[in-house]
Scaffold this motif. Sequence first.
Motif, PDB file in Angstrom:
ATOM      1  N   GLY A   1       0.850  -1.507   0.337  1.00  8.70           N
ATOM      2  CA  GLY A   1       0.326  -0.260  -0.089  1.00  8.70           C
ATOM      3  C   GLY A   1       0.859   1.152  -0.022  1.00  8.70           C
ATOM      4  N   GLY A   2      -0.033   2.155  -0.223  1.00  9.61           N
ATOM      5  CA  GLY A   2       1.420   3.743  -0.220  1.00  9.61           C
ATOM      6  C   GLY A   2       0.857   5.112   1.365  1.00  9.61           C
ATOM      7  N   THR A   3       1.779   5.225   1.550  1.00 10.05           N
ATOM      8  CA  THR A   3       1.422   6.594   2.411  1.00 10.05           C
ATOM      9  C   THR A   3       1.972   7.662   1.927  1.00 10.05           C
ATOM     10  N   GLN A   4       1.966   8.873   2.853  1.00  9.27           N
ATOM     11  CA  GLN A   4       2.392  10.154   2.812  1.00  9.27           C
ATOM     12  C   GLN A   4       3.015  10.259   3.761  1.00  9.27           C
ATOM     13  N   ILE A   5       4.456  11.713   3.483  1.00  9.63           N
ATOM     14  CA  ILE A   5       4.740  12.225   4.538  1.00  9.63           C
ATOM     15  C   ILE A   5       3.442  13.696   5.270  1.00  9.63           C
TER      16      ILE A   5
ATOM     17  N   GLU B   1       4.178  13.133   9.593  1.00  9.47           N
ATOM     18  CA  GLU B   1       3.789  12.120  10.135  1.00  9.47           C
ATOM     19  C   GLU B   1       3.760  10.889   8.975  1.00  9.47           C
ATOM     20  N   GLU B   2       2.549   9.998   8.973  1.00 16.89           N
ATOM     21  CA  GLU B   2       2.613   9.690   8.122  1.00 16.89           C
ATOM     22  C   GLU B   2       1.949   8.704   8.482  1.00 16.89           C
ATOM     23  N   ILE B   3       0.579   8.751   7.266  1.00 22.24           N
ATOM     24  CA  ILE B   3      -0.532   8.707   6.860  1.00 22.24           C
ATOM     25  C   ILE B   3      -0.818   7.930   5.630  1.00 22.24           C
ATOM     26  N   GLY B   4      -1.809   6.987   5.567  1.00 25.64           N
ATOM     27  CA  GLY B   4      -2.444   6.590   4.317  1.00 25.64           C
ATOM     28  C   GLY B   4      -2.304   7.836   3.501  1.00 25.64           C
ATOM     29  N   ALA B   5      -1.797   7.289   2.295  1.00 22.39           N
ATOM     30  CA  ALA B   5      -2.473   8.305   0.872  1.00 22.39           C
ATOM     31  C   ALA B   5      -3.681   8.878   0.981  1.00 22.39           C
ATOM     32  N   SER B   6      -4.059   9.375   0.222  1.00 26.17           N
ATOM     33  CA  SER B   6      -5.465   9.667  -0.106  1.00 26.17           C
ATOM     34  C   SER B   6      -5.251  11.127  -0.819  1.00 26.17           C
TER      35      SER B   6
ATOM     36  N   PHE C   1      -6.079  -6.815   2.245  1.00 28.74           N
ATOM     37  CA  PHE C   1      -4.872  -6.680   1.402  1.00 28.74           C
ATOM     38  C   PHE C   1      -5.063  -4.573   1.281  1.00 28.74           C
ATOM     39  N   PRO C   2      -3.850  -4.081   1.836  1.00 27.15           N
ATOM     40  CA  PRO C   2      -2.107  -4.853   1.376  1.00 27.15           C
ATOM     41  C   PRO C   2      -1.788  -5.696   2.719  1.00 27.15           C
ATOM     42  N   ASP C   3      -0.789  -6.085   2.089  1.00 26.29           N
ATOM     43  CA  ASP C   3       0.516  -6.428   3.516  1.00 26.29           C
ATOM     44  C   ASP C   3       0.911  -5.638   4.680  1.00 26.29           C
ATOM     45  N   ILE C   4       1.428  -4.477   3.671  1.00 28.86           N
ATOM     46  CA  ILE C   4       2.330  -3.291   4.717  1.00 28.86           C
ATOM     47  C   ILE C   4       2.418  -2.233   3.550  1.00 28.86           C
ATOM     48  N   SER C   5       2.825  -1.134   3.859  1.00 31.73           N
ATOM     49  CA  SER C   5       3.126  -0.136   2.723  1.00 31.73           C
ATOM     50  C   SER C   5       4.311   1.045   3.341  1.00 31.73           C
ATOM     51  N   ALA C   6       4.808   1.677   2.354  1.00 30.58           N
ATOM     52  CA  ALA C   6       5.607   2.472   2.119  1.00 30.58           C
ATOM     53  C   ALA C   6       5.038   3.725   1.329  1.00 30.58           C
ATOM     54  N   VAL C   7       5.955   4.988   1.798  1.00 32.04           N
ATOM     55  CA  VAL C   7       5.975   6.046   1.110  1.00 32.04           C
ATOM     56  C   VAL C   7       5.489   6.499  -0.576  1.00 32.04           C
ATOM     57  N   ALA C   8       4.436   6.879  -0.761  1.00 32.53           N
ATOM     58  CA  ALA C   8       3.700   6.611  -1.752  1.00 32.53           C
ATOM     59  C   ALA C   8       3.320   8.132  -3.140  1.00 32.53           C
ATOM     60  N   HIS C   9       4.579   8.689  -2.612  1.00 29.64           N
ATOM     61  CA  HIS C   9       4.315  10.431  -2.626  1.00 29.64           C
ATOM     62  C   HIS C   9       4.490  11.047  -2.529  1.00 29.64           C
ATOM     63  N   ASN C  10       5.210  11.783  -3.756  1.00 31.78           N
ATOM     64  CA  ASN C  10       5.885  12.941  -4.110  1.00 31.78           C
ATOM     65  C   ASN C  10       7.642  12.527  -4.230  1.00 31.78           C
ATOM     66  N   TYR C  11       7.706  11.682  -5.799  1.00 35.48           N
ATOM     67  CA  TYR C  11       8.716  11.002  -5.806  1.00 35.48           C
ATOM     68  C   TYR C  11       9.218  11.758  -7.327  1.00 35.48           C
ATOM     69  N   PRO C  12      10.277  12.366  -6.790  1.00 36.39           N
ATOM     70  CA  PRO C  12      11.384  12.514  -8.291  1.00 36.39           C
ATOM     71  C   PRO C  12      11.417  11.590  -8.908  1.00 36.39           C
TER      72      PRO C  12
END
Length: 750
Positions: A520-524, A529-534, A584-595
């Motif tokens: 899954g995906g998150t954002q900072i 603070e890390e939250i679920g990406a929305s 699902f998901p099983d685990i997440s990582a940041v999914a926001h603002n990638y260059p």
Amino acid sequence: KSQSRETNMTPNTTISFAFFLVVSLALASENKRTLLSDVKVHPAWSVGSDPVDPNSDFVFNIMLKQQNLDELEKTFWQVSDPNHKDYGKFWSRKQVEKLIEPKQESFKAVNEWLASHVPSSQSTVIRGPAYISVVTKASVASKMFETELRTWKHTSGAERVRAFGPSSFPSHLDEHVDLVTGLSDLFAPHKNIEVYGVNTGNTSTGGNKRQGRSQPYAPYDTYFSADPANVANLYGVSSTRVNNAKTTQGVLSFDDFYQSGALSVFYNQFSISGTKGFKNGGTITSATEHLESNLDTQYMTALSPGANPYFVASSKNSWLLESLEIALPLVDATPQVITISYSSPEVQVCLGQYSLCGGTAQTDSNSYLDRTDTEFKKLGVMGVTVMAASGDNGVSHWSSGFCPVDLNIYCPGGGCQQTGQSQCQQVLATFADGNIVYPLGFGSPSQYFFDWFSDNANCNLRLDGPSNRPNSILYSDCTCDKLKYGTYNRIGLKQYVPNDPTLYFTAEWPASSPYITGIGGTQIISGNEEIGASLLTGASISSGGGFSQYYARPSYQTAATSAWANSAATKPAAGTYDPSKRGFPDISAVAHNYPVINCPSATSTSNCQSVKVDGTSASSPVMAAFITLINDALISTGKSTVGFINPVLYDAYAKSPNVVKDVTKGNNRCHTLYCCTEGYDAAAGWDPVTGLGVPNFEQLKAYIITAKANTVYNDNLNSPYVPETRRFGSSSQLNVFALLVVSLVLVATF
């Protein structure tokens, strides 16, 4: 009289009678047919009115029935269970292929059928370990499957040549064939990536990639830039260096190819050194699209430099099964970690009324999923970790749009032409084969309904949408009950009244498979603070998550998902989900603002752009890099690789919760085009937004290394193995058999 009959039987008469009997039986067998598919209408595809050029090439794959699948399943769980004595005792690909190889009679039966239909001068037939691939003329395939081949066009612009109407093959092949791919399957794998802004040199174009008048519901959040160093620091990765020459990793891609020049620019910009060049495999070596593959390759290698990376690309005519079973084994060694950034809604892969899987009478409509799961199990038995993006559209994914729309939010991602609130965003389109919500789940050309829009001109009824997804949102100044309805181009339109909660949500596949790991995906946000990406909190996506509609809950997940179901956490309406299914998901990582670096051509290193992207397409290769680092530590101490990680991941969470950091804020009720009134919220423990949370890397690494203490690395797993393939076409054996069949038919005719 009996004696006279015997006396008059000459040898020639006996031979002729035998030929007649053989041919009659063959023709009778050929005449009895098994229906493979019957597709004339599809919600996401429009079909051309004419057959394709009969002399054009057509490719299909015959997947043969495999043996000992129960043994494969048992072995998969045993080598993946940290509490089993066989944990980490992985097999080589050669051993796995041998275990489940089809019966030789199956190859023989299919080859005989092909020999009687496929002209060797115009065709190529390739035999793989458990499949037969055929390249022939469209006219030949049409006759073989007694179908008409037409061009189908997806709403994304993708085109496929597939069967229109019934397709079938001789029923005597039922016992030998699992399914036929490339014939009727209408897949358009979705890339889980959204573009926000573009930087060219020192100049930023800013703004949303979806050009339009309306602004996103929430301004794009730029608090945290997810560059390689920041991501590594975020999850406590002390060192990203890979030291062992045996450590490998891989990316699967579909009609998309990375740019080597962009990789060089990216490494230079972020001071990444020690990376190794990609070994390319698969069925294509170039493509016109690059951004998805650039994201995958840049971040997976930047966060684990020194690993041996593989890139396995498949053509637009393929989806996951073909990539795993046909393309992946063609590389010289199977990567120890594989990331998949593409997905399809579970319900549109095979489930439902569209019969898209090409199964036979001996299989059910889920055959494409089941066969792909066999490939996942094979990889697990080989010690390979497979990770897949959970999707970017929350609970809705690319579904049929049945969830009740929140009319207080219009075009949440921005970029639409209308700036007000639409009073009606969904109506019901009725087909002979079922009902679909329009336009959210329909996607057919707007010209189908020109008259309907004219009939409702007083309501300012029109289609809207961002520039990258035009005509995807319905705008109306009138409420749905005030619109005029009727039948247009043989498709009925009427007011949609949500009344079946089981249709509201859909699961994203393959992340919903219990045999791989969904990411899954998150954002900072401000305050680190890390939250679920929305989309509601400044991301361009909403983390995909929920419960499968097909797969039962695996035992490794029982405690975690049951705890969520029995907790006081906010949940959607009853009937919208089934907690006894795979979560699902099983685990997440940041999914926001990638260059991400994107260049004008494959090898160019000038005039490149830095593109800001969001997506679980980023989360998955990031997690794949982290598993690569753990594998490197294991291999360097003589231990087996991580393999299928879920059993040990959930075991670690139960016994040592600090292996992950819980994410308790965020929700996933918004699609990039609309928001549902129902959805999931992040909560304490496992939840259908971010899974168990995000990794505390060093703690997770230490737990897995301890769990692997009694395992031994199998050096044979890294040895090259390319499965035997046999190419026919000009083969004298094939031609002789074809001539024999023709002779028999001529004898029968005369």
